[in-house]
Scaffold this motif. Structure first.
Motif, PDB file in Angstrom:
ATOM      1  N   ILE A 141       0.758  -1.242   0.120  1.00 49.39           N
ATOM      2  CA  ILE A 141      -0.094  -0.061  -0.009  1.00 49.39           C
ATOM      3  C   ILE A 141       0.857   1.130   0.065  1.00 49.39           C
ATOM      4  CG2 ILE A 141      -1.462   1.301   1.350  1.00 49.39           C
ATOM      5  CD1 ILE A 141      -2.975  -1.490   2.085  1.00 49.39           C
ATOM      6  N   GLN A 142       2.058   1.201   0.606  1.00 46.67           N
ATOM      7  CA  GLN A 142       2.671   2.486   0.828  1.00 46.67           C
ATOM      8  C   GLN A 142       3.265   3.115  -0.769  1.00 46.67           C
ATOM      9  OE1 GLN A 142       3.238   4.541   3.641  1.00 46.67           O
ATOM     10  NE2 GLN A 142       3.799   6.098   1.858  1.00 46.67           N
ATOM     11  N   PRO A 143       3.633   2.224  -1.503  1.00 52.06           N
ATOM     12  CA  PRO A 143       4.276   2.520  -2.883  1.00 52.06           C
ATOM     13  C   PRO A 143       3.101   3.226  -3.554  1.00 52.06           C
ATOM     14  CG  PRO A 143       5.299   0.528  -2.413  1.00 52.06           C
ATOM     15  CD  PRO A 143       4.160   0.576  -1.113  1.00 52.06           C
ATOM     16  N   TYR A 148       0.240   8.076  -5.456  1.00 55.38           N
ATOM     17  CA  TYR A 148      -0.837   8.927  -5.622  1.00 55.38           C
ATOM     18  C   TYR A 148      -0.546  10.503  -5.225  1.00 55.38           C
ATOM     19  CZ  TYR A 148      -5.679  10.549  -4.843  1.00 55.38           C
ATOM     20  OH  TYR A 148      -6.845  11.472  -5.136  1.00 55.38           O
ATOM     21  N   ASN A 149       0.288  10.508  -4.093  1.00 55.26           N
ATOM     22  CA  ASN A 149       0.928  11.932  -3.586  1.00 55.26           C
ATOM     23  C   ASN A 149       1.741  12.504  -4.634  1.00 55.26           C
ATOM     24  OD1 ASN A 149      -0.497  11.710  -1.386  1.00 55.26           O
ATOM     25  ND2 ASN A 149       1.093  10.971  -0.112  1.00 55.26           N
ATOM     26  N   THR A 150       2.337  12.014  -5.489  1.00 53.12           N
ATOM     27  CA  THR A 150       3.379  12.639  -6.717  1.00 53.12           C
ATOM     28  C   THR A 150       2.364  12.648  -7.950  1.00 53.12           C
ATOM     29  OG1 THR A 150       4.355  10.441  -6.983  1.00 53.12           O
ATOM     30  CG2 THR A 150       5.463  11.684  -5.346  1.00 53.12           C
ATOM     31  N   GLY A 151       1.269  12.279  -7.888  1.00 54.81           N
ATOM     32  CA  GLY A 151       0.525  12.460  -9.119  1.00 54.81           C
ATOM     33  C   GLY A 151       0.690  11.466  -9.802  1.00 54.81           C
ATOM     34  N   LYS A 152       1.282  10.242  -9.688  1.00 55.52           N
ATOM     35  CA  LYS A 152       1.521   9.176 -10.914  1.00 55.52           C
ATOM     36  C   LYS A 152      -0.172   8.463 -11.041  1.00 55.52           C
ATOM     37  CE  LYS A 152       6.199   8.763  -9.917  1.00 55.52           C
ATOM     38  NZ  LYS A 152       7.335   7.692  -9.342  1.00 55.52           N
ATOM     39  N   LEU A 153      -0.950   8.733  -9.899  1.00 55.48           N
ATOM     40  CA  LEU A 153      -2.247   7.751 -10.261  1.00 55.48           C
ATOM     41  C   LEU A 153      -3.305   8.875 -10.679  1.00 55.48           C
ATOM     42  CD1 LEU A 153      -1.997   5.434  -7.146  1.00 55.48           C
ATOM     43  CD2 LEU A 153      -1.410   5.022  -9.628  1.00 55.48           C
TER      44      LEU A 153
END
Length: 255
Positions: A141-143, A148-153
């Motif tokens: 989950i952490q990755p 998500y926090n870096t916009g990759k999702l």
């Protein structure tokens, strides 16, 4: 579609030419899933089996109603034992038979539902279902949070719109919580008696083959498990042809 509870859910029907029976395939999506995230899999499986199908989005997902309360340790039970029965009673006649096809959270929901409401369930298929929260689950989950926090999702917003942040962190925070660390539904699914095919990818970042072993040990009745090599958390997308063939071979007797 509005349920008896008043919750609005987004649903889509799949109709095939000359179905072999009136059995319905009901598709239960993953933790961050929606109807379009299934891609072509539901249609292709319905056509292969010659059965009509139903895809829907749970509350908090896609075009369905937003989440109105914080999730707790029993959120999967609530989807399985409240929302899904409400959907079935709203849409179908009391004698309608169906087969559940569940991925990830959807697979867990299928197991919980089948243990409590066996009467009309002819069979079920789970893919990457969880029955315990493993260390590997938490580590995976952490990755996803970092991405998500870096916009990759950010593409998730294409499916969930302004519900995306709430949905993502409802999932991540629940599975990461201290109270969820020992989550285990093995006892809760002991009354599951329908024929079951349980599939998992050997490289699933959210679970080990122990999930398959525990599912088979916990339920009653026929259970076939398949571990697919070189496959991650989405067998139906990563190995679509192989998975459709596996499911079709298993379900042909239960249509």
């Amino acid at each position: 579609m509005k349920l008896a509870s008043g919750i609005q859910l987004n649903c889509e029907s799949i109709r095939v030419v000359e179905p072999v029976s009136d059995t319905i395939l009901i598709f239960l999506h993953e933790a961050l899933g929606s109807i379009p995230q299934w891609r072509s899999f539901p249609i292709e499986l319905c056509e292969k089996l010659k059965l009509n199908g139903l895809i829907y989005e749970r509350q908090g997902h896609g075009s369905s109603a937003t989440l109105t309360e914080p999730r707790n340790d029993h959120y999967l039970h609530e989807y399985a034992l409240n929302e899904l029965p409400d959907l079935i009673e709203t849409l179908f006649s009391p004698d309608q038979k169906f087969i559940l096809i569940g991925h990830s959270d959807g697979g867990t929901i299928a197991l919980l539902y089948g243990a409590q409401f066996p009467k009309r369930l002819k069979a079920a298929v789970t893919m990457a279902a969880h029955v315990i929260n493993e260390p590997e689950t938490i580590a995976g989950i952490q990755p996803a949070i970092d991405a998500y926090n870096t916009g990759k999702l950010k593409k998730l917003s294409l499916y969930h719109g302004d519900k995306t942040d709430d949905l993502f962190f409802a999932w991540a925070n629940t599975w990461n919580s201290e109270s969820f660390k020992n989550w285990n539904i093995c006892r809760d699914i002991q009354a599951f008696t329908a024929p079951l095919l349980s599939i998992q990818g050997a490289n699933d970042q959210y679970g080990t083959p122990l999930q398959l072993d525990l599912i088979k040990q916990s339920i009653q009745g026929e259970c076939e498990t398949v571990l697919i090599p070189a496959c991650g958390h989405h067998p139906h997308l990563e190995k679509q042809t192989e998975v459709i063939d596996l499911i079709s071979e298993f379900l042909v007797a239960y249509r």
